[in-house]
Every structure is written in structure tokens, then in C-alpha cells.
Design a protein around this motif. Sequence first.
Motif, PDB file in Angstrom:
ATOM      1  N   ALA A  14       0.839  -1.209   0.000  1.00 58.64           N
ATOM      2  CA  ALA A  14       0.000   0.000   0.000  1.00 58.64           C
ATOM      3  C   ALA A  14       0.870   1.254   0.000  1.00 58.64           C
ATOM      4  O   ALA A  14       0.634   2.192  -0.769  1.00 58.64           O
ATOM      5  CB  ALA A  14      -0.938  -0.005   1.208  1.00 58.64           C
ATOM      6  N   GLU A  33      10.257   3.451   6.511  1.00 59.95           N
ATOM      7  CA  GLU A  33      10.023   2.017   6.747  1.00 59.95           C
ATOM      8  C   GLU A  33      10.911   1.574   7.902  1.00 59.95           C
ATOM      9  O   GLU A  33      12.126   1.812   7.874  1.00 59.95           O
ATOM     10  CB  GLU A  33      10.338   1.226   5.463  1.00 59.95           C
ATOM     11  N   GLN A 101       4.799 -11.803  -2.608  1.00 66.76           N
ATOM     12  CA  GLN A 101       4.622 -10.409  -2.170  1.00 66.76           C
ATOM     13  C   GLN A 101       5.940  -9.643  -2.118  1.00 66.76           C
ATOM     14  O   GLN A 101       5.992  -8.473  -2.456  1.00 66.76           O
ATOM     15  CB  GLN A 101       3.934 -10.367  -0.804  1.00 66.76           C
ATOM     16  N   VAL A 125       8.545   5.315  12.655  1.00 70.87           N
ATOM     17  CA  VAL A 125       7.777   6.455  13.163  1.00 70.87           C
ATOM     18  C   VAL A 125       7.283   6.115  14.567  1.00 70.87           C
ATOM     19  O   VAL A 125       6.624   5.090  14.788  1.00 70.87           O
ATOM     20  CB  VAL A 125       6.597   6.782  12.219  1.00 70.87           C
ATOM     21  N   ASP A 296      -3.830  -2.479   4.919  1.00 73.39           N
ATOM     22  CA  ASP A 296      -4.203  -3.240   6.122  1.00 73.39           C
ATOM     23  C   ASP A 296      -4.421  -2.336   7.335  1.00 73.39           C
ATOM     24  O   ASP A 296      -5.136  -2.714   8.260  1.00 73.39           O
ATOM     25  CB  ASP A 296      -3.097  -4.255   6.467  1.00 73.39           C
ATOM     26  N   LEU A 308      -4.522  -7.545  -0.704  1.00 74.62           N
ATOM     27  CA  LEU A 308      -3.501  -6.799  -1.442  1.00 74.62           C
ATOM     28  C   LEU A 308      -4.147  -5.937  -2.523  1.00 74.62           C
ATOM     29  O   LEU A 308      -3.828  -4.758  -2.688  1.00 74.62           O
ATOM     30  CB  LEU A 308      -2.573  -7.829  -2.096  1.00 74.62           C
TER      31      LEU A 308
END
Length: 511
Positions: A14, A33, A101, A125, A296, A308
Motif C-alpha cells: 500500500a 520504513e 509479495q 515512526v 491493512d 492486497l
Amino acid sequence: MPDFDVIIVGAGPAGLTLATELSLAGARPLVLEKHLVPRETQKASGIGGRILDVLRYRGLLERFEAASSDPNIAPRFPFGTLQLDFTQLADPPMRAMPIPQHVIERLLGERAHELGTEIRRGHEVLGVTQNAAEVTAEVRGPEGTYQIRAGYLVGCDGGRSRIRELAGIPFPGTTYPEVNRLGQVRLGDAVTVLDNGDIDVPGLGRVATGFTRNDRGVFAFAIDPESGTTSLMATENETTEYDDEEPLTLAELSASVRRVLGVDLPMTDPKRLSRFTFKDRQAERYRDGRILLAGDAAHLLPATGTALNVGMLDSVNLGWKLAAAVRGRAPEGLVDSYHNERHMAAGRARLQTRAQVALRRGRDDADEALRQVVQELLLDEPALRRMGGLVGHSDIRYPMPGVEHPLAGTFAPDLALHTEAGATSVAELMHNARPVFLELADRPELRVIAQEWSDVVEIHSGKAEDQPADALLIRPDGHLAWAAAIGEPADTAADTLRAALTHWFGSPAGV
Ligand SMILES: Cc1cc2nc3c(=O)[nH]c(=O)nc-3n(C[C@H](O)[C@H](O)[C@H](O)COP(=O)(O)OP(=O)(O)OC[C@H]3O[C@@H](n4cnc5c(N)ncnc54)[C@H](O)[C@@H]3O)c2cc1C
């Protein structure tokens, strides 16, 4: 002045899709990330449905096909231990592509890099604050903690989303107790693989490829003919104890398979072992001020094969809207339309995945009868086609108030076009993710209106063999914002076109 236009938290499918869509639309996203290197844990083993059309409309499908073992198949698609068999249809309502994936993520990451997107790996984060003008994220990176500001922040940080929690957005729903254990293995020599992919297991006999249900649980497997590896999954009816902190081992997977099948299934060379439970949850709202959720983080669906597609389509819906907002060209309500459209769309995905829960979990004779009736119905082509639209998420039609054309709100058909510049197609016109006004019959009075928005809308004229309308207005996500019926009187068509352009793209420049 913020450091970036949009901070995207999470480099999963996403987040990376959103990064490419924002960059294409001219915005400056930053992806944060928490993992330093991409992980190869077993997650989705393929994608299918509407997102494949979107990848084609962005000119990306070929690179996905090149990385897939069997591109563009008409699949046998699992539906709650039943099967939707699209292989018999000449023109299947949904297609799928086996592709792990982690490969999808690699390809999306490469595309994001090509478009100049910055992706910071190893940056987690920790906190988010917002005011009327911007969002500030507190980030822990390899060199310590720092703050970074942007116009918007999107939590694409998965089912356990910290961003959702920090924004105080409730995530109601159900978590099912059954544990699914899965992985890739090599079957031992004692197991005979039959010509059609079924297996003969010592002490048990023939086990069909796909799902096998018995009164102890469900066992599913598929053998990849190229590599000879077997992907398998065991789901027991009785809840078994396990330590969520500890990774799944081959011994735990084999034991679970033994409890379901009642015999040993010899297996070696484990790869990508993992456990998961099904959850059926949806964020109450996808937006809190300048913080949004996608993928998600916004919804968890209680069946495989769908999440997905739905999550990447969230990002395709959101990208152009946020890009318009950061450019100061978003009309009132544009960013909120993301919640309205995608919350509804995920509701439809929940509908079909919840139906799969009933088919999968039901254990008494009445449930078995339901499974048989549904499987019988699915032999009828119209029912199968309808299910293709539902599971492929391609029956989504967004409300387009005031536009009566039957195609309004649907995904634009990929018309083959003959233009002055030569042969092209709707898919090719959408590569840049710009809105497109497409004149299919000579309607200069409509073209002249569209030209008032020519700083944001691309204007094309062409002839199509199966002309569905005199003109179309296609949003960057491929959905039709407006269409003029063949021969529609100039005054009504002009009024509705002007209203649609203003609704989605604001007032014309300079007004
Ligand atoms: C075993 C298994 C099988 C599956 N099979 C299928 C299937 O067949 N078909 C299908 O469609 N779907 C399948 N799924 C679901 C699919 O994997 C998910 O829907 C998909 O990964 C969701 O993508 P996402 O980008 O929303 O979130 P994720 O892929 O979860 O990505 C979130 C990212 O955010 C990062 N992150 C989290 N918190 C922070 C933070 N605070 N700061 C920075 N980064 C952060 C994470 O490290 C992660 O990289 C399966 C899932 C599992 C587990």
C-alpha cells in the motif's frame, strides 16, 4: 514550509503504491520504513483482480508479468474452501498472477525510485502530531531520533498500525481463533506426486491439490511445477497453543499437518514459515485531519486473496487526491471522498470475505449443505461471472451524483482507439495518472469546456469501435467521473460535464 508533501509510513504494497501514485501526480512523498532490509516472509503469493488492470493502465503490468511464474492466468480462485473455477471461461471476469509479495514490493520500490521517491529504510515512526497546516512525525533512524514535517501523513503501516492508534481511530471487528500455519517445503520421497498435481500420502491415499476439509480442520497445498516446492497450510478446528513471539518451526508445522490429516506428511527444506489468524476489522474512519490510513491499516479481511488488491487500490484512489490537495488544487470534499469511496469498497470486500468465513468455519450438516449448494450455483456462468466481479473488486462503482450514464463511477473500459496520432488505447492514455477527457464522437462544444481545465486534464479525441458514449471524463484512478450518452443533447451534457470537472478538479485555473 514542510520538508515533504506527504509522509508515507510503511513500505509495504500500500505504501509503495501510494508513493508511485503521488510521485506521478507531481507531489513529493517520503516513505519511512522501520525495517532496514525488505523481508521475505511468506505473505501473499499472488495478486489478482482490478489491480492488474491498474498496473496495465500505468504501463507496469509487463514488468510484473516478467517476474511471475504464470502471468495473466484465469485462476481457480479459493472461496472459503470452495473454488471459483474461471479456467473454463473464454473471457474470465477476473485474472490473477502468481508472484510472491516480496517481489511485488521490490518492483513497486524500483518504480518509486525511478520516479525519484525517497525511501528511508530503518526509520521507524514513533509519534505524530498535527495542526491546521501540517503534520510532524517523530522518527527513530539509524543515527538517532529526529522530527520531520509534511502536509499530510498516511499510515500504510499494516494491521497493527501505530498511526491508527496515535490518531485515535477505532478499529472494531472480530479476530477468529483458528491459527493458520503455512510455508514452503519439499515433500519427502515417500509422497507420490500425481500427474494433475494431487498427492498420494502413505497411510492416507490421494489428497487433491487445493483445499481438503475434514472434521479436524483444513489442509491446503499446491506444488510449483518449476521449482518442485510445495506451498502448504494447515488450519485446525481446535485452537492450539503457540507462542506468537517465537517463529514457526518445521516441527510445529508438521505436527499441525499431522493433526489435520491424521498421518505424517514427510517434508524438508522449509522456507517462509509463518502463522496467521484471520481478522475482520475496519477503521471507523480513514481520515483524521491531515492523517489518513490505507491498506491493512484501514481494513483486515477474513480470507486470503483479496487484501492486497483492496489495499493497493486504496492508494490508487488516494494518491491523486492528496497530490491535488498539496498543490492547493483540491476542491472542497476531494480528500474526504477517499474515505467515502474506499470505506464503502472495503465494505464490499468484507461482504465476500465474511461469506467465505461462513463457508470455511461451518462444521455441521447444514453448513455442508450450504457449501454444496453454493458450489452447484458456481457451475452456472452468470453466477461465476458475478462472483468474479465481487472477489476481483472490479464491481466497485463509486457514486457520481448527477451523472446518469450507466458507466458513471465504474472503471473505464480499455477501448482500442484510433486517434490522429495513430492507434492507442485508454490504458495507454492513463500511464501518467492524469485525468483524461476523451472525445469519442465529434462534440466540439464539450471539448471546449474541458479545455478550460487543460492545466490539469489531458484532452484526447479518438474513435473506438464499440463506442460506449460520445465522450468520457476519466479520473486518474481510472474511474469514470462523467460520460455523455451517444447523441446526448448539448445543453445537458455541457452542464453535467462542467459540474463533474468542478467537482473533481476544482474551478478552472485563473477563476
Ligand atoms: C501468511 C499471509 C498470507 C497472505 N496471503 C495473501 C494473499 O494471498 N492475497 C492477498 O491479497 N493478501 C494476502 N495476505 C495479506 C497481505 O500480505 C497484506 O494485505 C499486505 O501485506 C498489506 O499491505 P500493507 O502495505 O497495507 O501493509 P504491510 O504489508 O503490513 O506493510 C506495512 C509496513 O509498514 C511498516 N511499519 C509498520 N509500523 C511502522 C512504523 N511505525 N514506522 C515505519 N514503518 C512501519 C512495516 O514494517 C511494513 O513494512 C497475506 C498475509 C499473510 C500474513
